[in-house]
Design a protein around this motif. Structure first.
Motif, PDB file in Angstrom:
ATOM      1  N   TYR A  54     -32.992  -7.295 111.513  1.00 33.65           N
ATOM      2  CA  TYR A  54     -32.708  -5.996 112.103  1.00 33.65           C
ATOM      3  C   TYR A  54     -32.973  -4.896 111.100  1.00 33.65           C
ATOM      4  CZ  TYR A  54     -28.200  -6.291 109.669  1.00 33.65           C
ATOM      5  OH  TYR A  54     -27.222  -6.413 108.721  1.00 33.65           O
ATOM      6  N   LEU A  55     -33.071  -3.688 111.619  1.00 30.37           N
ATOM      7  CA  LEU A  55     -33.206  -2.512 110.784  1.00 30.37           C
ATOM      8  C   LEU A  55     -32.403  -1.398 111.412  1.00 30.37           C
ATOM      9  CD1 LEU A  55     -36.255  -0.389 111.533  1.00 30.37           C
ATOM     10  CD2 LEU A  55     -36.244  -2.678 112.465  1.00 30.37           C
ATOM     11  N   TYR A  56     -32.131  -0.393 110.609  1.00 30.37           N
ATOM     12  CA  TYR A  56     -31.424   0.784 111.081  1.00 30.37           C
ATOM     13  C   TYR A  56     -32.402   1.946 111.079  1.00 30.37           C
ATOM     14  CZ  TYR A  56     -27.083  -1.738 110.073  1.00 30.37           C
ATOM     15  OH  TYR A  56     -26.059  -2.640 110.061  1.00 30.37           O
ATOM     16  N   GLY A  57     -32.252   2.842 112.054  1.00 32.74           N
ATOM     17  CA  GLY A  57     -33.138   3.995 112.076  1.00 32.74           C
ATOM     18  C   GLY A  57     -32.610   5.155 112.899  1.00 32.74           C
ATOM     19  N   PHE A  58     -33.019   6.348 112.462  1.00 36.23           N
ATOM     20  CA  PHE A  58     -32.715   7.579 113.198  1.00 36.23           C
ATOM     21  C   PHE A  58     -33.848   7.900 114.155  1.00 36.23           C
ATOM     22  CE2 PHE A  58     -30.084   8.674 109.428  1.00 36.23           C
ATOM     23  CZ  PHE A  58     -28.931   9.059 110.076  1.00 36.23           C
ATOM     24  N   ARG A  59     -33.487   8.342 115.352  1.00 37.16           N
ATOM     25  CA  ARG A  59     -34.451   8.868 116.311  1.00 37.16           C
ATOM     26  C   ARG A  59     -33.700   9.808 117.246  1.00 37.16           C
ATOM     27  NH1 ARG A  59     -38.919   8.937 119.000  1.00 37.16           N
ATOM     28  NH2 ARG A  59     -38.889   8.962 121.251  1.00 37.16           N
ATOM     29  N   SER A  60     -34.219  11.004 117.417  1.00 41.30           N
ATOM     30  CA  SER A  60     -33.637  11.972 118.347  1.00 41.30           C
ATOM     31  C   SER A  60     -32.138  12.160 118.131  1.00 41.30           C
ATOM     32  CB  SER A  60     -33.898  11.555 119.795  1.00 41.30           C
ATOM     33  OG  SER A  60     -35.272  11.452 120.031  1.00 41.30           O
ATOM     34  N   LYS A 109     -42.837   5.719 119.579  1.00 39.35           N
ATOM     35  CA  LYS A 109     -41.419   5.870 119.268  1.00 39.35           C
ATOM     36  C   LYS A 109     -41.257   5.674 117.765  1.00 39.35           C
ATOM     37  CE  LYS A 109     -40.291   6.077 123.654  1.00 39.35           C
ATOM     38  NZ  LYS A 109     -39.727   7.211 124.297  1.00 39.35           N
ATOM     39  N   THR A 110     -40.855   6.740 117.065  1.00 28.69           N
ATOM     40  CA  THR A 110     -40.738   6.702 115.611  1.00 28.69           C
ATOM     41  C   THR A 110     -39.276   6.765 115.191  1.00 28.69           C
ATOM     42  OG1 THR A 110     -42.893   7.756 115.364  1.00 28.69           O
ATOM     43  CG2 THR A 110     -41.432   7.850 113.470  1.00 28.69           C
ATOM     44  N   PHE A 111     -38.930   5.949 114.215  1.00 29.63           N
ATOM     45  CA  PHE A 111     -37.580   5.894 113.653  1.00 29.63           C
ATOM     46  C   PHE A 111     -37.671   6.101 112.148  1.00 29.63           C
ATOM     47  CE2 PHE A 111     -37.532   3.420 117.483  1.00 29.63           C
ATOM     48  CZ  PHE A 111     -36.305   3.666 118.060  1.00 29.63           C
ATOM     49  N   ILE A 112     -36.728   6.849 111.596  1.00 30.05           N
ATOM     50  CA  ILE A 112     -36.599   6.983 110.145  1.00 30.05           C
ATOM     51  C   ILE A 112     -35.705   5.836 109.700  1.00 30.05           C
ATOM     52  CG2 ILE A 112     -35.779   8.409 108.239  1.00 30.05           C
ATOM     53  CD1 ILE A 112     -36.201  10.831 110.201  1.00 30.05           C
ATOM     54  N   MET A 113     -36.225   4.972 108.826  1.00 31.53           N
ATOM     55  CA  MET A 113     -35.483   3.792 108.389  1.00 31.53           C
ATOM     56  C   MET A 113     -34.476   4.184 107.310  1.00 31.53           C
ATOM     57  SD  MET A 113     -38.471   0.893 108.302  1.00 31.53           S
ATOM     58  CE  MET A 113     -39.581   1.815 107.226  1.00 31.53           C
ATOM     59  N   TYR A 114     -33.215   4.254 107.705  1.00 27.88           N
ATOM     60  CA  TYR A 114     -32.135   4.622 106.793  1.00 27.88           C
ATOM     61  C   TYR A 114     -31.001   3.632 106.970  1.00 27.88           C
ATOM     62  CZ  TYR A 114     -28.086   6.951 104.844  1.00 27.88           C
ATOM     63  OH  TYR A 114     -26.961   7.217 104.103  1.00 27.88           O
ATOM     64  N   PRO A 115     -30.397   3.182 105.900  1.00 23.98           N
ATOM     65  CA  PRO A 115     -30.637   3.433 104.483  1.00 23.98           C
ATOM     66  C   PRO A 115     -31.847   2.652 103.998  1.00 23.98           C
ATOM     67  CG  PRO A 115     -28.881   1.825 104.720  1.00 23.98           C
ATOM     68  CD  PRO A 115     -29.289   2.253 106.115  1.00 23.98           C
ATOM     69  N   VAL A 116     -32.009   2.515 102.689  1.00 18.72           N
ATOM     70  CA  VAL A 116     -33.122   1.753 102.129  1.00 18.72           C
ATOM     71  C   VAL A 116     -33.020   0.323 102.650  1.00 18.72           C
ATOM     72  CG1 VAL A 116     -34.129   0.861  99.996  1.00 18.72           C
ATOM     73  CG2 VAL A 116     -33.304   3.215 100.098  1.00 18.72           C
ATOM     74  N   GLN A 117     -34.163  -0.189 103.134  1.00 18.22           N
ATOM     75  CA  GLN A 117     -34.183  -1.503 103.764  1.00 18.22           C
ATOM     76  C   GLN A 117     -35.282  -2.379 103.176  1.00 18.22           C
ATOM     77  OE1 GLN A 117     -33.633  -0.989 108.133  1.00 18.22           O
ATOM     78  NE2 GLN A 117     -33.156   1.106 107.569  1.00 18.22           N
TER      79      GLN A 117
END
Length: 163
Positions: free
Chosen positions: A14-20, A136-144
């Motif tokens: 899994y990953l974490y990300g910001f979108r909208s 669909k773009t996500f900013i991957m946060y935190p460092v992954q």
């Protein structure tokens, strides 16, 4: 070095990300990508420090943000393998989604840090290209762990590019 439990839970990478203005936890399953909203723009204490104003008003807002961070952890705890496998997590929030692997035409990963989370570090962005050229773009946060992420994505998507 990242611990294994930071990027793999119950055999799902899994990953974490910001979108909208939402914070998602995205799971890479054998059938596609599942995304679940787990927070707004304040997912953790680091972002709360950045977002809270450095004035007396920020002091009064701190309990509100702490409550939101606890709520994020509660939402994340609800995401067990059974609920993901059955896609029941979709019912938890209307912004949750599932993209079948057949519908993901390309995945682009840009490892240059995005300025949205500055001064907190992030791992760049990940873009999913879907049918009809939807992106669909996500900013991957935190460092992954991007290398592990790429490996997992290549198992379900043939076109993974690192920019």
């Amino acid at each position: 070095m990242m611990e294994e439990n930071e990027h793999s839970t119950n055999d799902y990478t899994y990953l974490y990300g910001f979108r909208s203005r939402k914070y998602y936890k995205l799971f890479i399953t054998e059938n596609g990508i599942c995304g679940a909203v787990i927070a707004g723009t304040i997912p953790d204490a680091i972002m709360a420090d950045i977002m809270l104003p450095r004035n007396p008003a920020g002091f009064f807002l701190e309990p509100v943000y702490n409550k939101k961070i606890l709520k994020r952890h509660d939402k994340e705890d609800e995401l067990n393998p059974t609920i993901i496998d059955n896609l029941h997590f979709l019912k938890l929030d209307k912004k949750n989604f599932f993209w079948a692997k057949e519908g993901i035409q390309q995945v682009r990963i840009q490892t240059k840090m995005h300025n949205f989370t500055w001064p907190a570090k992030n791992s760049g962005t990940i873009t999913f290209v879907l049918p009809k050229k939807k992106k669909k773009t996500f900013i991957m946060y935190p460092v992954q762990d991007v290398e592990n992420l790429i490996e997992s994505l290549k198992k379900i998507v043939s076109n993974v590019k690192v920019i």
